[in-house]
Design a protein around this motif. Structure first.
Motif, PDB file in Angstrom:
ATOM      1  N   THR A 279       0.732  -1.241  -0.086  1.00  0.00           N
ATOM      2  CA  THR A 279       0.044   0.128  -0.044  1.00  0.00           C
ATOM      3  C   THR A 279       0.701   1.257  -0.073  1.00  0.00           C
ATOM      4  O   THR A 279       1.895   1.183   0.143  1.00  0.00           O
ATOM      5  N   PRO A 280       0.358   2.434  -0.038  1.00  0.00           N
ATOM      6  CA  PRO A 280       1.126   3.638  -0.082  1.00  0.00           C
ATOM      7  C   PRO A 280       1.815   3.645   1.326  1.00  0.00           C
ATOM      8  O   PRO A 280       3.089   4.366   1.199  1.00  0.00           O
ATOM      9  N   ARG A 287       7.166   7.630   1.601  1.00  0.00           N
ATOM     10  CA  ARG A 287       5.734   7.587   1.239  1.00  0.00           C
ATOM     11  C   ARG A 287       4.997   7.420   2.587  1.00  0.00           C
ATOM     12  O   ARG A 287       3.942   7.892   3.106  1.00  0.00           O
ATOM     13  N   ALA A 290       4.594  10.351   4.821  1.00  0.00           N
ATOM     14  CA  ALA A 290       4.216  11.746   4.004  1.00  0.00           C
ATOM     15  C   ALA A 290       2.938  12.350   4.585  1.00  0.00           C
ATOM     16  O   ALA A 290       2.706  13.547   4.773  1.00  0.00           O
ATOM     17  N   TYR A 291       2.049  11.717   5.291  1.00  0.00           N
ATOM     18  CA  TYR A 291       0.809  12.094   5.937  1.00  0.00           C
ATOM     19  C   TYR A 291       1.171  12.960   7.130  1.00  0.00           C
ATOM     20  O   TYR A 291       0.372  13.618   7.716  1.00  0.00           O
ATOM     21  N   ARG A 294       0.613  16.892   7.560  1.00  0.00           N
ATOM     22  CA  ARG A 294      -0.438  17.429   8.053  1.00  0.00           C
ATOM     23  C   ARG A 294       0.060  18.219   9.425  1.00  0.00           C
ATOM     24  O   ARG A 294       1.181  18.111   9.858  1.00  0.00           O
ATOM     25  N   ARG A 295      -1.177  18.774  10.118  1.00  0.00           N
ATOM     26  CA  ARG A 295      -0.829  19.477  11.317  1.00  0.00           C
ATOM     27  C   ARG A 295      -0.927  18.569  12.501  1.00  0.00           C
ATOM     28  O   ARG A 295      -1.762  18.447  13.307  1.00  0.00           O
ATOM     29  N   ILE A 296       0.313  17.701  12.589  1.00  0.00           N
ATOM     30  CA  ILE A 296       0.351  16.859  13.721  1.00  0.00           C
ATOM     31  C   ILE A 296       1.868  17.056  14.248  1.00  0.00           C
ATOM     32  O   ILE A 296       2.821  17.169  13.856  1.00  0.00           O
ATOM     33  N   THR A 300      -0.970  17.669  19.434  1.00  0.00           N
ATOM     34  CA  THR A 300      -1.742  16.559  18.855  1.00  0.00           C
ATOM     35  C   THR A 300      -1.278  14.986  19.155  1.00  0.00           C
ATOM     36  O   THR A 300      -2.192  14.195  19.346  1.00  0.00           O
ATOM     37  N   PHE A 303      -2.617  14.216  22.665  1.00  0.00           N
ATOM     38  CA  PHE A 303      -3.936  14.103  22.639  1.00  0.00           C
ATOM     39  C   PHE A 303      -4.174  12.723  22.293  1.00  0.00           C
ATOM     40  O   PHE A 303      -5.020  11.897  22.641  1.00  0.00           O
TER      41      PHE A 303
ATOM     42  N   HIS B  42     -19.149   6.519  10.607  1.00  0.00           N
ATOM     43  CA  HIS B  42     -18.348   5.545   9.421  1.00  0.00           C
ATOM     44  C   HIS B  42     -17.406   6.562   8.726  1.00  0.00           C
ATOM     45  O   HIS B  42     -18.052   7.482   8.105  1.00  0.00           O
ATOM     46  N   LYS B  47      -6.802   2.109   1.318  1.00  0.00           N
ATOM     47  CA  LYS B  47      -5.603   1.882   1.530  1.00  0.00           C
ATOM     48  C   LYS B  47      -4.674   2.133   0.474  1.00  0.00           C
ATOM     49  O   LYS B  47      -3.424   2.322   0.616  1.00  0.00           O
ATOM     50  N   ASN B  48      -5.208   2.290  -0.732  1.00  0.00           N
ATOM     51  CA  ASN B  48      -4.388   2.538  -1.899  1.00  0.00           C
ATOM     52  C   ASN B  48      -4.125   4.030  -2.425  1.00  0.00           C
ATOM     53  O   ASN B  48      -3.352   4.442  -3.281  1.00  0.00           O
ATOM     54  N   ILE B  49      -4.893   4.765  -1.614  1.00  0.00           N
ATOM     55  CA  ILE B  49      -4.783   6.169  -1.686  1.00  0.00           C
ATOM     56  C   ILE B  49      -3.920   6.754  -0.551  1.00  0.00           C
ATOM     57  O   ILE B  49      -4.293   6.598   0.638  1.00  0.00           O
ATOM     58  N   PRO B  50      -3.186   7.677  -0.615  1.00  0.00           N
ATOM     59  CA  PRO B  50      -2.252   8.278   0.522  1.00  0.00           C
ATOM     60  C   PRO B  50      -3.226   8.827   1.396  1.00  0.00           C
ATOM     61  O   PRO B  50      -4.288   9.488   1.111  1.00  0.00           O
ATOM     62  N   PHE B  51      -2.990   8.803   2.686  1.00  0.00           N
ATOM     63  CA  PHE B  51      -3.861   9.000   3.906  1.00  0.00           C
ATOM     64  C   PHE B  51      -4.040  10.767   3.572  1.00  0.00           C
ATOM     65  O   PHE B  51      -5.401  11.113   4.153  1.00  0.00           O
ATOM     66  N   GLU B  52      -2.852  11.566   3.306  1.00  0.00           N
ATOM     67  CA  GLU B  52      -3.078  12.890   3.518  1.00  0.00           C
ATOM     68  C   GLU B  52      -3.915  13.415   2.398  1.00  0.00           C
ATOM     69  O   GLU B  52      -4.433  14.686   2.359  1.00  0.00           O
ATOM     70  N   GLN B  54      -6.876  11.729   1.741  1.00  0.00           N
ATOM     71  CA  GLN B  54      -8.289  11.295   2.192  1.00  0.00           C
ATOM     72  C   GLN B  54      -9.049  12.157   3.121  1.00  0.00           C
ATOM     73  O   GLN B  54      -8.042  12.890   3.866  1.00  0.00           O
ATOM     74  N   ILE B  56      -9.482  11.915   6.411  1.00  0.00           N
ATOM     75  CA  ILE B  56      -9.157  11.454   7.608  1.00  0.00           C
ATOM     76  C   ILE B  56      -8.883  12.767   8.567  1.00  0.00           C
ATOM     77  O   ILE B  56      -8.067  13.509   8.229  1.00  0.00           O
ATOM     78  N   SER B  57      -9.460  12.879   9.667  1.00  0.00           N
ATOM     79  CA  SER B  57      -9.370  14.121  10.736  1.00  0.00           C
ATOM     80  C   SER B  57      -7.879  14.048  10.917  1.00  0.00           C
ATOM     81  O   SER B  57      -7.151  13.098  11.287  1.00  0.00           O
ATOM     82  N   ASP B  58      -7.364  15.478  11.359  1.00  0.00           N
ATOM     83  CA  ASP B  58      -5.897  15.375  11.925  1.00  0.00           C
ATOM     84  C   ASP B  58      -5.956  14.476  13.041  1.00  0.00           C
ATOM     85  O   ASP B  58      -4.791  13.951  13.617  1.00  0.00           O
ATOM     86  N   GLU B  59      -6.748  14.465  14.310  1.00  0.00           N
ATOM     87  CA  GLU B  59      -6.767  14.102  15.381  1.00  0.00           C
ATOM     88  C   GLU B  59      -6.559  12.519  15.236  1.00  0.00           C
ATOM     89  O   GLU B  59      -5.567  11.792  15.760  1.00  0.00           O
ATOM     90  N   LEU B  61      -5.325  11.057  12.521  1.00  0.00           N
ATOM     91  CA  LEU B  61      -4.025  10.896  12.024  1.00  0.00           C
ATOM     92  C   LEU B  61      -2.839  10.944  12.910  1.00  0.00           C
ATOM     93  O   LEU B  61      -1.845  10.037  12.912  1.00  0.00           O
ATOM     94  N   ILE B  64      -2.983   7.617  14.407  1.00  0.00           N
ATOM     95  CA  ILE B  64      -2.145   6.518  13.599  1.00  0.00           C
ATOM     96  C   ILE B  64      -0.648   6.715  13.698  1.00  0.00           C
ATOM     97  O   ILE B  64       0.106   5.947  13.734  1.00  0.00           O
TER      98      ILE B  64
END
Lengths: 326, 104
Positions: A279-280, A287, A290-291, A294-296, A300, A303, B42, B47-52, B54, B56-59, B61, B64
């Motif tokens: 997966t990515p 990769r 990369a997420y 964001r604002r992490i 956060t 939290f 819900h 899973k095949n698209i980068p999370f950023e 999609q 999905i909330s910052d909280e 992420l 995660i």
């Protein structure tokens, strides 16, 4: 991450006396009752597999010849508020340490009150220390978890058994199928005969459930489940790797070829990682991270640790009101 | 957004990732997420698209990210990369805060 607390299990018997003292101190994460429990287990031949002190603490063991002590721990477990007992029949992840493949029993609480975390550890301590005062009865719900554990431990079933008590004192016993998709129908037929029903809750894994209003009812239902399933189960552990297996299931079979030496473990981890679907998030470090653009950041993440029930700062923990609930 | 909804997003993300991720988490933590999530809330995670990319909330992420740091990292290099990114985000957040103070 510290020397002893880095999320990989470390076999306690492989440490020197000095290392063991250091490690247990760290694993206890500042909780004296957990520290006492770790020493109690070590001194009584109970092999610990993992633990955590926080909101929703847990304590995990490998079952060996210490069955009497474990049976007492299971019998006393009903005294723990919002208790959860898990029987993990196979490991799924070779990266989690050299004993990754061994089955384990785990005691935990869903309560976030600090006093209840202490109750968890103290109850297990009592069970180990007071051998002559505790005689588990024949029909005992949590005790059947040990029978189930002993029966399934080399069967390669990919089943995970869980029994828990909610805040109102009601119980749920569930079993989930973590792999071996091909045996779902077989499990369904057998578990329904044993009094379970397929769970109506949304879950990404097949799940069956027994519910009970009190411990006596739970004991009767779980005893019936144990008797039917242990008598009726006739599947052996798989010996050949097939495409529909999970990476963990494949690794369990591959382990027999590679062995448990350090080199064997390294090869096995590499093999396991090669089996994880791409997966990515599994391609490259760039990769995979990369997420995070964001604002992490620290606020956060603090939290996030709180949401997961992981204590961030033990000083803050001691300031929380005892008995505080969500 | 409340904690139960955040856990619901985390659960959806983990189940879309599947084996290799879900089984890297200690079972108690996995069940904590599963049992405490908002079952009526819900989101769809691919899973095949980068999370950023999609919804999905910052909280979620952040949760995660915490799981990633503790259980999903394949190497010390990856752990260091995550820690570097978090530090970078921290300094960006501080800069923005200072800018906003002076704007007023």
């Amino acid at each position: 991450m510290s020397k002893w607390n880095h999320m990989k299990t470390i076999p306690i018997y492989s440490l020197t006396d000095e290392e063991r003292k250091e490690a247990i101190k760290e694993w206890a994460e500042g909780n004296e009752h957990l520290e006492k429990l770790l020493w109690n287990c070590y001194n009584n031949g109970i092999e610990t597999a993992g633990c955590h002190y926080g909101r929703s603490s847990y304590f995990q063991i490998h079952v060996n010849d210490s069955n009497d002590a474990v049976r007492r721990m299971l019998y006393k477990a009903k005294e723990i508020p919002k208790v959860q007992v898990l029987a993990v029949m196979e490991g799924h992840n070779p990266r989690s340490g050299p004993t990754w493949y061994e089955p384990s029993l785990s005691f935990g609480t869903f309560s976030i009150a600090e006093a209840d975390q202490d109750t968890l550890f103290n109850t297990l301590n009592d069970a180990i220390e007071h051998k002559d005062e505790i005689t588990p009865p024949k029909e005992d719900a949590f005790g059947t978890m040990l029978d189930i554990h002993e029966f399934f431990k080399n069967k390669g079933s990919s089943l995970m058994f869980r029994v828990r008590k909610d805040a109102e004192g009601k119980f749920k016993f569930t079993t989930e199928l973590w792999g071996r998709k091909g045996i779902e129908e077989y499990c369904d037929n057998l578990f329904k005969k044993a009094g379970m029903k397929k769970s109506e809750e949304e879950s990404h894994l097949p799940e069956w459930v027994i519910e009970a209003d009190d411990y006596e009812e739970l004991s009767k239902k779980m005893t019936h489940f144990r008797d039917v399933v242990l008598d009726g189960w006739n599947l052996e552990a798989p010996t050949e790797i097939t495409d529909d297996m999970t990476p963990g299931e494949k690794a369990l079979i591959k382990r027999k070829e590679y062995g448990d030496s350090e080199e064997g473990q390294r090869k096995l981890i590499k093999y396991y990682e090669s089996q994880i679907p791409k997966t990515p998030l599994s391609i490259s470090i760039k990769r995979r991270t990369a997420y995070l653009k964001r604002r992490i950041y620290s606020k956060t993440m603090r939290f996030a640790r709180r949401v997961l029930g992981l204590y961030d700062d033990k000083k803050k923990v001691s300031n929380e009101r005892r008995g505080e609930e969500r | 957004m409340n904690e139960a909804q955040i856990l619901s997003e985390v659960y959806s993300t983990l189940t879309s990732l599947g084996y290799g991720f879900i089984d890297a988490i200690p079972p108690h933590i996995y069940y904590y997420i599963k049992d405490n999530r908002d079952k009526d809330y819900h989101i769809k995670v691919d899973k095949n698209i980068p999370f950023e990319e999609q919804n999905i909330s910052d909280e979620a992420l952040s949760v995660i990210a915490e799981l990633h740091l503790r259980y999903f990292c394949n190497s010390e290099t990856e752990k260091s990369q995550i820690e570097r990114l978090l530090e970078f985000n921290e300094s960006k957040a501080s800069e923005e805060l200072i800018k906003n103070i002076f704007k007023k």
